[in-house]
Design an enzyme around this catalytic site. Structure first.
Site, short mmCIF file in Angstrom:
data_model
loop_
_atom_site.label_atom_id
_atom_site.label_comp_id
_atom_site.label_asym_id
_atom_site.label_seq_id
_atom_site.Cartn_x
_atom_site.Cartn_y
_atom_site.Cartn_z
CB ALA A 70 -0.94 0.00 1.20
CB THR A 71 4.12 2.19 1.48
OG1 THR A 71 3.73 1.94 2.83
CG2 THR A 71 5.05 3.37 1.44
CG ASN A 151 -3.77 3.04 10.26
OD1 ASN A 151 -4.33 3.99 9.72
ND2 ASN A 151 -2.56 3.14 10.77
CD GLN A 179 -5.61 -1.66 8.77
OE1 GLN A 179 -6.14 -2.73 9.06
NE2 GLN A 179 -4.34 -1.40 9.04
CB SER A 199 -0.83 -4.07 2.21
OG SER A 199 0.30 -3.35 1.83
CG HIS A 201 1.30 -6.96 5.44
ND1 HIS A 201 1.34 -6.42 6.70
CD2 HIS A 201 1.50 -5.94 4.59
CE1 HIS A 201 1.57 -5.11 6.60
NE2 HIS A 201 1.66 -4.80 5.33
CB THR A 241 11.55 -9.83 -11.93
OG1 THR A 241 12.58 -9.65 -12.90
CG2 THR A 241 11.03 -11.25 -11.99
CB CYS A 328 4.78 3.11 10.14
SG CYS A 328 3.24 3.99 10.13
N1 PLP Z 1 -2.33 2.46 4.72
C1 PLP Z 1 -2.90 1.98 5.83
C2 PLP Z 1 -4.27 2.47 6.24
C3 PLP Z 1 -2.24 1.04 6.61
O1 PLP Z 1 -2.81 0.57 7.73
C4 PLP Z 1 -0.96 0.59 6.20
C5 PLP Z 1 -0.27 -0.42 7.04
O2 PLP Z 1 0.75 -0.27 7.60
C6 PLP Z 1 -0.41 1.12 5.02
C7 PLP Z 1 -1.13 2.05 4.31
C8 PLP Z 1 0.95 0.72 4.52
O3 PLP Z 1 0.99 -0.61 4.11
P1 PLP Z 1 2.40 -1.28 3.77
O4 PLP Z 1 3.26 -1.05 4.97
O5 PLP Z 1 2.08 -2.70 3.55
O6 PLP Z 1 2.94 -0.60 2.57
#
Ligand code: PLP
Length: 381
Positions: A70-71, A151, A179, A199, A201, A241, A328
């Site tokens: 997602a980032t 989140n 989320q 994302s 995970h 890749t 984070c």
């Molecule tokens: N956006 C939201 C709302 C999130 O909760 C997260 C999770 O950390 C992210 C973005 C970033 O995801 P990632 O760290 O997998 O890039």
């Protein structure tokens, strides 16, 4: 110990892992190799996963682009629209104060290129008002970024209303659905977004893989420029890749998320009921952050009066995986900017913990562990 930090990352599903191990062990082609069957096979895996991701949202598979998560997806949209905005005199961006840093910092950086950035605050409910967002949209607006589920608080944002309004406008609507993807499945299918980030995970898939969704607006894909240069993978938007085992894992996790969505909602609700019951019975003075009417079943942002989250986390570290906000951001001496934006006072924020749970959370273990946490809290008051 018990893991209660699913919003940071969720345990990988065994079936997802099996799918990935099979790919790692047996499918070692490069999905861009066109000269042999190993490449064909890899390509099939990638395209099947693309279909699985698209099915979650009921969109076309050609609208799905694989990224590292997602980032990256958020940045690809925000930074990728820069050229278009500059060339077309659209230099106004709207976002909210409660976005993940991957959106907030990226949007803020656009002011270095002369973009005007407007950041909308939520109120105590943890929600931004759709009118507040909509009223700021003007002819110069390039992009509006609003997350689906926060989140830290689990509070659902009014993206349906904002999307309906923006569908008729030129401005693009980006939704960070990290989320909610695979969780609020029906709700997300109703939303008129132009771009979306997720994302794997967060839905029991592997870390390091995700997707960017680009939907056609006025018959065209959003004019996003690639940030990296290289090969033609993901139609040149994301060269490099394609990691097929990760992609296969994302595909499998996506399929399972839809199949098991209702069961998981029920389970998550049961977990929440247990936690709230234990809190009520504990005699501790506690509160929940945000309007619970809009809160998902798998997250609680709560504070126990007189108990600092630092002390509580330290004292329960051995048996309880909780947090006081986004991973984070867990340079934990800093107050949560999300809770600050909601207008909560410093005492409340300092006492706030976030707990989030999911598929592998066992009810009995949850009851025991959370009870133990509350006993510790009583000693800390
Ligand atoms: N956006 C939201 C709302 C999130 O909760 C997260 C999770 O950390 C992210 C973005 C970033 O995801 P990632 O760290 O997998 O890039």
């Amino acid at each position: 110990g018990i893991y209660l930090d699913y919003n940071a990352s969720s345990p990988i599903d065994e079936r997802v892992l099996e799918t990935m191990v099979d790919v790692y062990r047996n499918k070692y082609g490069n999905s861009d190799s066109r000269t042999h069957e190993y490449g064909d096979e890899a390509r099939k895996i990638v395209e099947a996963a693309r279909t699985s991701v698209a099915s979650v949202l009921e969109i076309n598979k050609n609208e799905v682009f694989f990224t590292s998560g997602a980032t990256e997806s958020n940045n690809m949209v925000i930074q990728g629209l820069r050229e278009y905005g500059m060339e077309n005199g659209k230099k106004h961006i709207i976002t909210t104060a409660i976005e993940h840093k991957a959106v907030l910092e990226s949007v803020k950086s656009m002011s270095r290129y002369g973009f005007e950035v407007e950041i909308v605050d939520p109120d105590k409910s943890g929600r931004v008002s759709s009118e507040d967002v909509i009223s700021r949209v003007c002819d110069d607006t390039l992009l509006v970024c609003v997350m689906h589920v926060n989140n830290e608080t689990g509070i659902i944002q009014p993206i349906k209303e904002i999307g309906d309004f923006l569908a008729e406008k030129e401005a693009f609507f980006h939704v960070d659905a990290t989320q909610s993807f695979g969780k609020l499945v029906d709700e997300l299918r109703e939303v008129k977004y132009d771009t979306l980030a997720m994302s794997a995970h967060k839905i029991y898939g592997p870390q390091g893989i995700g997707a960017l969704i680009l939907r056609k607006k006025h018959y065209k894909l959003p004019p996003i420029k690639n940030l990296m240069f290289g090969g033609q993978q993901e139609r040149g938007l994301r060269p490099g890749t394609v990691p097929i085992a990760l992609v296969a894992g994302l595909g499998k996790a996506s399929e399972l998320s839809v199949l098991e969505c209702d069961d998981l909602k029920k389970h998550n609700k049961e977990c929440k009921t247990i936690i709230l019951k234990l809190l009520d019975e504990s005699g501790l003075r506690y509160g929940l952050n945000g309007n619970q009417e809009y809160c998902v079943d798998s997250t609680l942002s709560l504070y126990i009066e007189g108990v600092s989250s630092e002390a509580l986390m330290l004292a329960t570290k051995q048996f309880c995986g909780i947090s006081n906000g986004a991973a984070c951001n867990s340079n934990s001496y800093k107050l949560s900017y999300v809770l600050e934006a909601m207008g909560l006072d410093a005492d409340t924020i300092e006492s706030t913990i976030r707990i989030s749970w999911g598929r592998n959370t066992e009810l009995k273990e949850l009851e025991e562990s959370f009870n133990a946490l509350l006993q510790v809290a009583k000693e800390l008051v």
